[in-house]
Design a protein around this motif. Structure first.
Motif: not given
Length: 186
Positions: A151-162, A117-132
């Motif tokens: 943030q992951a949704a803003e990056d365009g990650l469809a599952i985050a938008k869902r 997530a800190e490296a800017g990876d959308p999947v990392g952001r999403f997974n970190h969000g789920l963990n939190l």
């Protein structure tokens, strides 16, 4: 006669090509390796031993896991993640979270997701969000977790938008999750 010549010529070419297609033997001696394996586990093991970490080599970690060599996958993926490849960080999290090639380790899994997530990876952001949100491997902080999902949704990650559209109901994105695994332990 002419009609027979073309098929015979093509057949001879195919047979000659087949004979030439056989790989020459790999020879290792004091001068080095002649005709080293360019594919497969042997090549990957050799690259790891030589310390070769690049995007092509790192991309092979998932294939090694799919072939059930979790120890080799973990070794490669850890080196790639430690070298800064964010996608390898999310894959390392998956290995830790599922005990593949090592013990189940939710804390290490959450740490790899945080780093991705800190490296800017959308999947990392999403997974970190789920963990939190869950408090899995990390202290529970639902508000911060939602920010990472956003943030992951803003990056365009469809599952985050869902997940956003579902009001952050985790059953929307992980309906088959092992609730015993992700639920608070205290």
């Amino acid at each position: 006669m002419r009609r027979l010549t073309l098929p015979l010529t093509l057949s001879a070419m195919v047979l000659a090509g087949t004979a030439l297609a056989d790989s020459p033997p790999t020879v290792e001696d004091e001068l080095g390796i002649l005709n080293p394996q360019d594919t497969g586990r042997e090549m990957l093991t050799r690259k790891i031993e030589m310390g070769v970490i690049d995007s092509i080599t790192c991309s092979l970690g998932i294939n090694v896991t799919k072939n059930d060599n979790h120890e080799l996958a973990r070794k490669l993926t850890r080196r790639c993640a430690e070298a800064g490849y964010a996608k390898a960080m999310t894959w390392m999290s998956q290995l830790e979270n599922n005990g593949l090639g090592g013990d189940y380790n939710p804390d290490a899994s959450a740490e790899w997701d945080r780093r991705a997530a800190e490296a800017g990876d959308p999947v990392g952001r999403f997974n970190h969000g789920l963990n939190l949100i869950r408090g899995h491997g990390i202290a529970r902080d639902e508000a911060l977790g939602r920010r990472f999902v956003d943030q992951a949704a803003e990056d365009g990650l469809a599952i985050a938008k869902r997940l956003q559209k579902a009001g952050y109901d985790l059953d929307e994105v992980t309906p088959d999750a092992d609730n015993w695994k992700y639920g608070p332990m205290f």
